[in-house]
Design a protein around this motif. Sequence first.
Motif, short mmCIF file in Angstrom:
data_model
loop_
_atom_site.label_atom_id
_atom_site.label_comp_id
_atom_site.label_asym_id
_atom_site.label_seq_id
_atom_site.Cartn_x
_atom_site.Cartn_y
_atom_site.Cartn_z
N LEU A 1 47.44 -13.78 53.93
CA LEU A 1 48.83 -13.83 53.46
C LEU A 1 49.73 -13.08 54.44
CD1 LEU A 1 50.91 -14.44 51.16
CD2 LEU A 1 50.35 -12.20 50.24
N ARG A 2 50.84 -13.72 54.81
CA ARG A 2 51.86 -13.05 55.62
C ARG A 2 53.17 -13.09 54.82
NH1 ARG A 2 51.78 -14.63 61.90
NH2 ARG A 2 52.69 -12.54 61.97
N PHE A 3 53.85 -11.95 54.75
CA PHE A 3 55.06 -11.86 53.95
C PHE A 3 56.11 -11.07 54.71
CE2 PHE A 3 53.00 -7.88 52.99
CZ PHE A 3 54.05 -6.98 52.81
N ARG A 4 57.32 -11.07 54.15
CA ARG A 4 58.43 -10.35 54.78
C ARG A 4 59.28 -9.67 53.72
NH1 ARG A 4 61.17 -13.45 59.35
NH2 ARG A 4 59.58 -12.27 60.49
N GLY A 5 59.44 -8.35 53.85
CA GLY A 5 60.39 -7.62 53.02
C GLY A 5 59.84 -7.10 51.72
N ALA A 6 60.59 -6.18 51.12
CA ALA A 6 60.15 -5.47 49.92
C ALA A 6 60.08 -6.39 48.71
CB ALA A 6 61.10 -4.31 49.64
N GLU A 7 61.03 -7.32 48.58
CA GLU A 7 61.01 -8.23 47.42
C GLU A 7 59.75 -9.08 47.42
OE1 GLU A 7 63.89 -11.47 45.15
OE2 GLU A 7 64.16 -11.09 47.28
N SER A 8 59.38 -9.56 48.60
CA SER A 8 58.15 -10.36 48.70
C SER A 8 56.93 -9.50 48.40
CB SER A 8 58.03 -10.96 50.10
OG SER A 8 59.06 -11.89 50.33
N ALA A 9 56.95 -8.25 48.86
CA ALA A 9 55.82 -7.35 48.59
C ALA A 9 55.63 -7.15 47.09
CB ALA A 9 56.04 -6.02 49.29
N ASP A 10 56.74 -6.99 46.38
CA ASP A 10 56.66 -6.80 44.93
C ASP A 10 56.07 -8.02 44.23
OD1 ASP A 10 57.79 -4.27 45.08
OD2 ASP A 10 59.84 -5.02 44.82
N ALA A 11 56.25 -9.20 44.83
CA ALA A 11 55.81 -10.43 44.17
C ALA A 11 54.36 -10.79 44.46
CB ALA A 11 56.72 -11.58 44.60
N ILE A 12 53.73 -10.14 45.43
CA ILE A 12 52.39 -10.53 45.87
C ILE A 12 51.39 -10.54 44.72
CG2 ILE A 12 50.41 -9.77 47.25
CD1 ILE A 12 52.38 -9.01 49.44
N ILE A 13 51.46 -9.53 43.86
CA ILE A 13 50.45 -9.42 42.80
C ILE A 13 50.52 -10.60 41.83
CG2 ILE A 13 50.32 -6.91 42.94
CD1 ILE A 13 52.14 -6.79 40.46
N HIS A 14 51.68 -11.27 41.77
CA HIS A 14 51.83 -12.38 40.83
C HIS A 14 51.20 -13.67 41.36
CE1 HIS A 14 54.48 -10.08 38.21
NE2 HIS A 14 55.06 -9.62 39.31
N LEU A 15 50.72 -13.64 42.60
CA LEU A 15 49.95 -14.77 43.10
C LEU A 15 48.56 -14.81 42.48
CD1 LEU A 15 50.74 -14.71 46.94
CD2 LEU A 15 51.41 -16.48 45.32
N GLN A 16 48.12 -13.65 41.97
CA GLN A 16 46.79 -13.51 41.36
C GLN A 16 45.69 -13.97 42.30
OE1 GLN A 16 46.64 -15.09 37.36
NE2 GLN A 16 48.76 -14.52 36.95
N ALA A 17 45.86 -13.62 43.59
CA ALA A 17 44.88 -14.00 44.61
C ALA A 17 43.90 -12.86 44.80
CB ALA A 17 45.60 -14.35 45.91
N LYS A 18 42.97 -12.75 43.89
CA LYS A 18 42.07 -11.60 43.90
C LYS A 18 41.08 -11.62 45.06
CE LYS A 18 42.38 -10.93 38.91
NZ LYS A 18 41.64 -10.84 37.62
N ASN A 19 40.93 -12.79 45.69
CA ASN A 19 39.99 -12.88 46.81
C ASN A 19 40.67 -12.67 48.16
OD1 ASN A 19 37.67 -13.55 45.22
ND2 ASN A 19 38.55 -15.60 44.93
#
Length: 918
Positions: free
Chosen positions: A108-126
Amino acid sequence: MSRRVRSKAAKKGKYDVVSLSYPEIEVEDLGHERNGFVDWTSLPDDTVIQLFSCLNYRDRESLSSTCRTWRVLGASQCLWSSLDLRAHKFDTAMATSLSSRCVNLQKLRFRGAESADAIIHLQAKNLREISGDYCRKITDATLSVIVARHEALESLQLGPDFCERITGDAIKAIALCCPKLKKLRLSGIRDVYADAINALAKHCSNLVDIGFLDCLKVDEAALGNILSVRFLSVAGTSNMKWGVVSHLWHKLPKLIGLDVSRTDIGSTAVSRLLSSSQSLKVLCALNCPVLEEDTSISTSKTKDKLLLALFSDIFRGLSSLFAETTKKGRNVFLDWRRSKNKDKNLNEIMTWLEWILSHTLLRTAETNTQGLHDFWLKQGAALLLSLMQSSQEDVQERAATGLAAFVVIDDENASIDCGRAEAVMREGGIRLLLNLAKSWREGLQSEAAKAIANLSVNVNVAKAVAEEGGINILAALARSMSRLVAEEAAGGLWNLSVGEEHKAAIAEADGVKALVDLIFKWSSGGDGVLERAAGALANLAADDKCSMEVANAGGVHALVMLARNCKFEGVQEQAARALANLAAHGDSNSNNAAVGQEAGALEALVQLTRSPDEGVRQEAAGALWNLSFDDRNREAIAAAGGVEALVALAQSCSNASPGLQERAAGALWGLSVSEANSIAIGREGGVAPLITLARSDAEDVHETAAGALWNLAFNHGNALRIVEEGGVPALVNLCSSSVSKMARFMAALALAYMFDGRIDEFAPMGTSSESTSKSVSLDGARRMALKHIEAFILTFSDPQAFAAAASSSAPAALSQVTEKARIQEAGHLRCSGAEIGRFIFMLRNSSSILKACAAFALLQFTLPGGRHAVHHASLMQGAGAARVLRAAAAAATAPIEAKIFARIVLRNLEHHQVEPSI
């Protein structure tokens, strides 16, 4: 500003949400072929999946919505092992909508604090790898939650911008939650303290790659406890205790690669590390000033250990890592990538070197470190181009960004180093960048486009970009749904459009429509893309044909919308400049009138003249100046408060740039063509600032100020104000000293208006003593004015030519005088019937100087080839000028200049075939 360069990445902005909801089409309704077109839904499943793999997640979702079959295929887990969210808005809602597809997500590649906050909601435990940038606002709490939800994490990279709000507490959380961690690279941590590092040593036994880059403080002793580490970078980190480092780190049993670039390490620590470490293979110390000052340090391999520094031959050093003699010179990375080398350790070293070199070169380029010019020409450019061909996407991106940055000398003034730009071109960099720009990966597209944009400031590079098909590529990227890609592509078109030879090619590539569409697409939340699109349109609008393309594509409406609604000064400036250029073709197309008729256009431009930003005020005044050439626009500008706004602007710009002064005076000049506006300008206080501007050192300001004062002086009230405000000495100075012939000419005409007798008729009467004083004052001013008008006229006379013309009626004699008297730019001036009538009346004036001045002026206005010569000749016919001219030419008491100039005007009238029979 006609172009723009960027040495650093853009600041994070708000991204518009793109809906992923599309009407579904039943696959059963589609045949294999309809009307001769192939039904794409009949493609084999493997082909469709391969097609989907080349799309970003948004486009993949969109395409999946077209039918049930593709919806199923679009959800295939093999397509969702990796996700790059940087170019798109990614929040909790978006993460939730994607979560069903991310069960097996690994990268996963992301940008910015808002995206960081949302990562856990992907539920990508692997999830195995997370890489983020623009991380300044990410907190310990956010990072701790992320790592707590992803215990299988093996790689975590945050940077290259600083993680200012992350502390050692978050690093401890990483250690506790991610025991499988192999790679940890963090940038800009304030204090990586011992407990945090010791937690990594205790809980992350597989941690082999560590990077604490650009940190303020790192505990050196604790790093010596991570025995598993093989690759370590502290590049850019300050406050390092190199004595501790040299005594402890050489004991790390598995350390193969060490990066201390951009630090204050000295030769003693370097020598000890190279001589004492049993495992170390490569020590990278690029851009280390203390080390580079010590000429005693050896650049050759020490006990099979390689030192990479600015003073070393980096390509040769890298070649020495290989046993094969074929891997030499600048192709070392390329040869390695193509080889079938099975040496795992060497492959790991080269992969790590690509990463740390790309990072250090980018940081060095962004800071524009002095004294590295030779390095960039001899090695740096080639290194960046070589790294741009890496199989690591983030290395490719940083290399392209480094190319964009290292050529920039002055970000604000769009200055680049031509030698560096052409070095990239010679090394084949243009084709490499264009190939990257054609990648389906949006991160590569945007960074490659940015590099192309900056390099294209150089004329030779711009030509190479165009010849390699770059204009079509950039025009296509400008249509991207990614704001970042579209923004950099628009920047490329902005810089390329500076060249006249590229404007038609941009139009042919449908670049004009793409730029206009960008403005509508990102009308809110996209200041960067809007500025670049408007800037490119401004350059294109300067071309007559392209200006029509801009208007036909809806550009007038788009640019007026920006001028009215956008609050970002860069966008306002470029929108106003574009409108100014659109309105500059009054004689060849209808854009001037079209801009004026666009709802809110004139009001917006008038308002922009009050902007706190000088560039915005300058371009808005320039637009109003051009628009004022249209009669309806002129009155509409005045009705919108333009007189008051422009007088206020003129009053405030005495210490401003010559460009702003020229346009402020020019706009008043344009408005003052109307007598009502001229009177309003005088009453509003416009005379005094124009006199001040007439004293400017800039030639262009001389012309516009003199032109405005000439128009104002036609009115007796304004003429008196000019005298009272001390305008006579200013105009006399222009008339006698300006480098500009036009400024001298119009200053002379203004003085002639002021002292042809009208002012005496309307001068207010006071007491006897006041009247006597004013009379004396006016007489003195008149004598001064007439003296310099006469001197001005005489500069265009040749006694021998005049004598020959007086004694002969041969056309050649008059032609010689005409060429001596010609002021080329005067042919662009357009006079009203009242003004022409005033000069005709002036031919009867008792002053021989004013007679000569009037004849000289009429000569300029009727010269064949002048833009408005036929118009002026027609006005003179209606005013019975021929009779007065003949009388002036024959008058015994008239000066020879008046006689000869009157004869030339008569000949001009004959040329235009408008002389009446008398």
